[in-house]
Design an enzyme around this catalytic site. Structure first.
Site, PDB file in Angstrom:
ATOM      1  N   ARG A 132      28.291  22.813  22.045  1.00 13.31           N
ATOM      2  CA  ARG A 132      29.725  22.701  22.362  1.00 13.31           C
ATOM      3  C   ARG A 132      30.559  23.858  21.820  1.00 13.31           C
ATOM      4  NH1 ARG A 132      28.638  17.283  21.609  1.00 13.31           N
ATOM      5  NH2 ARG A 132      28.488  16.248  23.623  1.00 13.31           N
ATOM      6  N   LYS A 154      37.073  35.384  29.457  1.00  9.99           N
ATOM      7  CA  LYS A 154      36.439  34.755  30.628  1.00  9.99           C
ATOM      8  C   LYS A 154      34.943  34.953  30.517  1.00  9.99           C
ATOM      9  CE  LYS A 154      39.887  35.039  34.306  1.00  9.99           C
ATOM     10  NZ  LYS A 154      40.138  35.595  35.652  1.00  9.99           N
ATOM     11  N   GLU A 196      38.593  50.724  36.770  1.00  6.56           N
ATOM     12  CA  GLU A 196      39.353  49.666  36.078  1.00  6.56           C
ATOM     13  C   GLU A 196      40.358  50.271  35.089  1.00  6.56           C
ATOM     14  OE1 GLU A 196      39.048  46.520  36.973  1.00  6.56           O
ATOM     15  OE2 GLU A 196      36.982  46.165  37.651  1.00  6.56           O
ATOM     16  N   LYS A 239      45.361  45.003  28.867  1.00  6.11           N
ATOM     17  CA  LYS A 239      44.767  43.710  29.214  1.00  6.11           C
ATOM     18  C   LYS A 239      45.181  42.647  28.202  1.00  6.11           C
ATOM     19  CE  LYS A 239      40.857  41.083  30.766  1.00  6.11           C
ATOM     20  NZ  LYS A 239      39.507  41.029  31.328  1.00  6.11           N
ATOM     21  N   GLU A 249      45.348  32.257  33.244  1.00  6.92           N
ATOM     22  CA  GLU A 249      45.655  32.689  34.596  1.00  6.92           C
ATOM     23  C   GLU A 249      46.488  31.695  35.387  1.00  6.92           C
ATOM     24  OE1 GLU A 249      42.600  35.014  36.382  1.00  6.92           O
ATOM     25  OE2 GLU A 249      43.432  34.810  38.368  1.00  6.92           O
ATOM     26  N   ARG A 253      48.433  36.915  34.607  1.00  3.16           N
ATOM     27  CA  ARG A 253      47.059  37.408  34.501  1.00  3.16           C
ATOM     28  C   ARG A 253      46.509  37.821  35.867  1.00  3.16           C
ATOM     29  NH1 ARG A 253      42.255  35.537  30.373  1.00  3.16           N
ATOM     30  NH2 ARG A 253      40.728  36.975  31.196  1.00  3.16           N
ATOM     31  N   ASN A 257      44.102  41.469  38.949  1.00  2.00           N
ATOM     32  CA  ASN A 257      43.299  41.509  40.165  1.00  2.00           C
ATOM     33  C   ASN A 257      43.759  42.573  41.146  1.00  2.00           C
ATOM     34  OD1 ASN A 257      41.567  39.402  39.412  1.00  2.00           O
ATOM     35  ND2 ASN A 257      43.117  37.902  39.988  1.00  2.00           N
ATOM     36  N   HIS A 260      41.438  43.839  43.694  1.00  2.00           N
ATOM     37  CA  HIS A 260      40.260  42.976  43.668  1.00  2.00           C
ATOM     38  C   HIS A 260      40.141  42.042  44.865  1.00  2.00           C
ATOM     39  CE1 HIS A 260      39.809  44.577  39.688  1.00  2.00           C
ATOM     40  NE2 HIS A 260      38.718  43.875  39.467  1.00  2.00           N
ATOM     41  N   HIS A 264      36.681  42.468  46.285  1.00  2.00           N
ATOM     42  CA  HIS A 264      35.685  41.386  46.361  1.00  2.00           C
ATOM     43  C   HIS A 264      35.189  41.197  47.791  1.00  2.00           C
ATOM     44  CE1 HIS A 264      37.290  39.470  42.407  1.00  2.00           C
ATOM     45  NE2 HIS A 264      36.286  40.295  42.166  1.00  2.00           N
ATOM     46  N   HIS A 278      30.977  47.196  41.804  1.00  2.20           N
ATOM     47  CA  HIS A 278      32.255  46.486  41.675  1.00  2.20           C
ATOM     48  C   HIS A 278      33.436  47.458  41.548  1.00  2.20           C
ATOM     49  CE1 HIS A 278      35.176  43.501  40.368  1.00  2.20           C
ATOM     50  NE2 HIS A 278      35.450  44.298  39.339  1.00  2.20           N
TER      51      HIS A 278
HETATM   52  N1  LIG Z   1      34.644  38.341  32.137  1.00  5.91           N
HETATM   53  C1  LIG Z   1      35.497  39.130  32.766  1.00  5.91           C
HETATM   54  O1  LIG Z   1      36.714  39.072  32.552  1.00  5.91           O
HETATM   55  C2  LIG Z   1      34.955  40.131  33.715  1.00  5.91           C
HETATM   56  C3  LIG Z   1      35.775  41.161  34.187  1.00  5.91           C
HETATM   57  C4  LIG Z   1      35.229  42.118  35.010  1.00  5.91           C
HETATM   58  C5  LIG Z   1      33.892  42.046  35.379  1.00  5.91           C
HETATM   59  N2  LIG Z   1      33.115  41.030  34.914  1.00  5.91           N
HETATM   60  C6  LIG Z   1      31.682  40.946  35.261  1.00  5.91           C
HETATM   61  O2  LIG Z   1      31.041  42.088  34.713  1.00  5.91           O
HETATM   62  C7  LIG Z   1      29.853  42.329  35.462  1.00  5.91           C
HETATM   63  C8  LIG Z   1      29.716  43.813  35.685  1.00  5.91           C
HETATM   64  O3  LIG Z   1      29.644  44.459  34.455  1.00  5.91           O
HETATM   65  P1  LIG Z   1      29.102  45.955  34.316  1.00  5.91           P
HETATM   66  O4  LIG Z   1      29.742  46.794  35.342  1.00  5.91           O
HETATM   67  O5  LIG Z   1      29.217  46.294  32.910  1.00  5.91           O
HETATM   68  O6  LIG Z   1      27.587  45.812  34.821  1.00  5.91           O
HETATM   69  P2  LIG Z   1      26.193  45.541  34.067  1.00  5.91           P
HETATM   70  O7  LIG Z   1      26.351  44.696  32.893  1.00  5.91           O
HETATM   71  O8  LIG Z   1      25.258  45.087  35.127  1.00  5.91           O
HETATM   72  O9  LIG Z   1      25.753  47.014  33.626  1.00  5.91           O
HETATM   73  C9  LIG Z   1      25.525  47.987  34.617  1.00  5.91           C
HETATM   74  C10 LIG Z   1      24.154  48.648  34.457  1.00  5.91           C
HETATM   75  O10 LIG Z   1      24.206  49.550  33.370  1.00  5.91           O
HETATM   76  C11 LIG Z   1      23.146  49.302  32.441  1.00  5.91           C
HETATM   77  N3  LIG Z   1      23.710  49.645  31.134  1.00  5.91           N
HETATM   78  C12 LIG Z   1      24.668  48.993  30.449  1.00  5.91           C
HETATM   79  N4  LIG Z   1      25.030  49.680  29.362  1.00  5.91           N
HETATM   80  C13 LIG Z   1      24.283  50.807  29.349  1.00  5.91           C
HETATM   81  C14 LIG Z   1      24.220  51.919  28.498  1.00  5.91           C
HETATM   82  N5  LIG Z   1      25.046  52.060  27.444  1.00  5.91           N
HETATM   83  N6  LIG Z   1      23.304  52.874  28.772  1.00  5.91           N
HETATM   84  C15 LIG Z   1      22.487  52.773  29.862  1.00  5.91           C
HETATM   85  N7  LIG Z   1      22.541  51.752  30.727  1.00  5.91           N
HETATM   86  C16 LIG Z   1      23.417  50.781  30.473  1.00  5.91           C
HETATM   87  C17 LIG Z   1      22.790  47.861  32.651  1.00  5.91           C
HETATM   88  O11 LIG Z   1      21.457  47.622  32.293  1.00  5.91           O
HETATM   89  C18 LIG Z   1      23.021  47.689  34.154  1.00  5.91           C
HETATM   90  O12 LIG Z   1      21.890  48.134  34.853  1.00  5.91           O
HETATM   91  C19 LIG Z   1      29.952  41.522  36.731  1.00  5.91           C
HETATM   92  O13 LIG Z   1      29.057  40.449  36.672  1.00  5.91           O
HETATM   93  C20 LIG Z   1      31.391  41.012  36.720  1.00  5.91           C
HETATM   94  O14 LIG Z   1      31.514  39.749  37.333  1.00  5.91           O
HETATM   95  C21 LIG Z   1      33.623  40.078  34.105  1.00  5.91           C
HETATM   96 ZN   LIG Z   2      37.158  44.328  38.112  1.00  2.00          ZN
END
Ligand SMILES: NC(=O)c1ccc[n+]([C@@H]2O[C@H](COP(=O)([O-])OP(=O)(O)OC[C@H]3O[C@@H](n4cnc5c(N)ncnc54)[C@H](O)[C@@H]3O)[C@@H](O)[C@H]2O)c1
Ligand SMILES: [Zn+2]
Length: 380
Positions: A132, A154, A196, A239, A249, A253, A257, A260, A264, A278
Site C-alpha cells: 500500500r 504520475k 519537452e 513543471k 490535473e 496541469r 499537454n 500532446h 498522442h 514520443h
Molecule cells: N509520469 C509522467 O508524468 C510521464 C511524463 C512523460 C512521459 N512519461 C512516460 O515516459 C516514457 C518514456 O520515457 P523515455 O523517453 O525516458 O523512454 P525510455 O525510458 O524508454 O528510455 C528510452 C531509451 O533510452 C535508454 N536509456 C535510458 N537512459 C539511458 C542512458 N542514460 N544511456 C543510454 N541509454 C539510455 C532506455 O534503455 C530506452 O531504450 C513513456 O512510457 C511515457 O508514457 C511519463
Molecule cells: Zn510528453
C-alpha cells in the site's frame, strides 16, 4: 544573448517541488549518481533499498549507483526490467512485484527507479502499490525523464486498451538528475526529450524559449553541462509550479499537454514505436497546436513558424509528412484524438496559445477546423 552567457558556470542546482508534507527536491548536476548514497541515506528509516533499473541503463550506470549506496552503509537489492515501452505492462509489473515481495521487503524499504520514463513510471507504480505504498526515489537517465516524467508523481503502466491507463499518483521523496548520464543516451532520444524542454518555453516561459532558440538548445544537445543544468532546472521549475497548482490535473496541469493531443494521435497512428518517438510526436504536435491557434485567429502565424523553425533547426520533425503520414490519414488521427484518455465524452480539449509562451485550454474547438489543418499540413 551570446554564447558566452549561455555557458556561465553552474556546478549543480536544486529545485524544490512544493507539495506540503510531500514536498521534495530535484537535485541536478553532473556525476550526482556517485553521491546518491549520501543524499538517500537521510531519507531512510532502515538502511535498505531496492533499485529497479532499466536493463540497458543498469549495464551502463547501475554498478556506480549500487557502489554509491553501499558506501553510504545502505544494503542494496538490484532488480532489472527490460528496456523499452514493453516493460510497462501488467505482466512485467506483476513479475517485479513478486520478485520484490520475495526479498522480504517491509514498508521502510525505499525503492529507487533507475532509467528513463519507462523505468520511472513502472517502478513508481510498484512503489505506489507494494504494501500500500513504499517511499521511492527517481534517478532519471533520459532528458525526457529528467525534465518531465520523474517530476510530478504520475506513475503507471499500459493496458492493451491504451497507454498509461493503469496508474496512481505517488510522489517521489527525491529526484536525482545526473546530467552526465545523458552522455550515453542515443542522440535521437536526447533530441526527443528536448522537445519537452521547448514545451515549457512554449507554455508560459517566453524568455526561456528565447534562450533556447538563441543557442541554449544547441548547447544542451552538444553536451554543454551548464546549459543542461540550466534547462533541466528551468523545466523542472516550470513543471513543479504547474503541479503545485494542480497536483491531480483538475485544470492548469492540462497545460503540460501542449502538443500532446496531436502527438498522442500521431504515436497511436505510427504504432508507439521507433517510427515516431514520443518527443518527436510532441514536436509535430506543438507546431500543429500553434498553427491551429493561428488559424483560429488566436496567435500570430509568425509564432507558429518560429517554433517550427527552432525545432527543425535542432533536427526534430515538425510536419505530418516527416511522420510518414498524408492527407488521407486526417480522419484516423481525429479518431485517435476522440479516444484520447483526456477526451471527455468524445470532446477533445486542446491546449492552444495566444502566442509563444501564452498557452491556454480551449474546450469547444470545431473538429472541422482541426480536420482542415491536418489535411492541409499533410499536403504541405
Ligand atoms: N509520469 C509522467 O508524468 C510521464 C511524463 C512523460 C512521459 N512519461 C512516460 O515516459 C516514457 C518514456 O520515457 P523515455 O523517453 O525516458 O523512454 P525510455 O525510458 O524508454 O528510455 C528510452 C531509451 O533510452 C535508454 N536509456 C535510458 N537512459 C539511458 C542512458 N542514460 N544511456 C543510454 N541509454 C539510455 C532506455 O534503455 C530506452 O531504450 C513513456 O512510457 C511515457 O508514457 C511519463
Ligand atoms: Zn510528453
Amino acid at each position: 544573448m551570446t554564447a558566452t552567457t549561455l555557458t556561465a558556470p553552474a556546478a549543480a542546482d536544486t529545485v524544490r517541488v512544493e507539495l506540503g508534507d510531500r514536498s521534495y527536491d530535484i537535485a541536478i548536476g553532473p556525476g550526482l549518481i556517485d553521491g546518491a548514497g549520501a543524499r538517500i541515506a537521510p531519507l531512510l528509516t532502515h538502511p535498505r533499498v531496492a533499485v529497479i533499473a532499466d536493463a540497458r541503463v543498469d549495464a551502463l550506470h547501475g554498478e556506480r549507483l549500487a557502489d554509491a549506496l553501499v558506501q553510504a552503509g545502505i544494503a542494496v537489492e538490484r532488480l532489472t526490467v527490460p528496456s523499452g515501452e514493453a516493460a510497462k505492462t501488467p505482466a512485467v509489473y506483476a513479475e517485479v512485484m513478486e520478485r520484490l515481495l520475495g526479498l522480504g521487503i517491509d514498508r521502510s524499504t525505499m525503492l529507487v527507479a533507475l532509467g528513463g520514463g519507462v523505468a520511472g513510471d513502472l517502478a513508481g507504480f510498484v512503489a505506489a502499490t507494494a504494501l500500500r505504498g513504499l517511499p521511492f526515489v527517481q534517478v532519471p537517465t533520459t532528458l525526457l525523464s529528467q525534465v518531465d516524467s520523474a517530476v510530478g508523481g504520475k506513475t503507471g503502466i499500459n493496458s492493451r486498451h491504451g497507454k498509461n491507463l493503469i496508474g496512481a499518483f505517488h510522489q517521489p521523496r527525491l529526484v536525482i538528475a545526473d546530467t552526465a548520464v545523458l552522455d550515453t543516451l542515443p542522440a535521437r532520444e536526447l533530441r526527443a526529450g528536448y522537445a519537452e524542454v521547448v514545451k515549457y518555453g512554449a507554455i508560459d516561459r517566453p524568455a526561456f524559449f528565447d534562450w533556447l532558440e538563441a543557442g541554449g538548445g544547441a548547447a544542451i544537445l552538444a553536451g554543454d553541462s551548464a546549459a543542461r543544468i540550466r534547462a533541466i532546472a528551468e523545466s523542472c521549475r516550470a513543471k513543479a509550479a504547474i503541479v503545485a497548482a494542480d497536483e491531480r490535473e483538475g485544470g492548469a496541469r492540462a497545460l503540460l499537454n501542449l502538443g500532446h493531443t496531436f502527438g498522442h494521435a500521431l504515436e497511436a497512428e505510427t504504432g508507439f514505436g521507433d517510427r515516431l518517438l514520443h518527443g518527436e510526436g510532441v514536436a509535430i504536435g506543438m507546431v500543429l497546436a500553434l498553427r491551429l491557434s493561428a488559424r483560429l485567429g488566436l496567435a500570430p502565424a509568425a509564432d507558429a513558424e518560429r517554433l517550427a523553425r527552432h525545432l527543425a533547426a535542432v533536427g526534430l520533425p515538425t510536419t505530418l509528412a516527416e511522420a510518414g503520414l498524408g492527407p488521407a490519414d486526417a480522419d484516423r488521427l481525429l479518431g485517435h484524438m476522440a479516444k484520447d484518455k483526456k477526451a471527455e465524452a468524445g470532446r477533445v480539449t486542446f491546449v492552444l496559445a495566444r502566442g509563444l509562451g501564452r498557452a491556454h485550454l480551449e474546450r469547444g474547438v470545431d473538429p472541422a477546423a482541426v480536420r482542415a489543418l491536418l489535411t492541409d499540413d499533410a499536403r504541405a
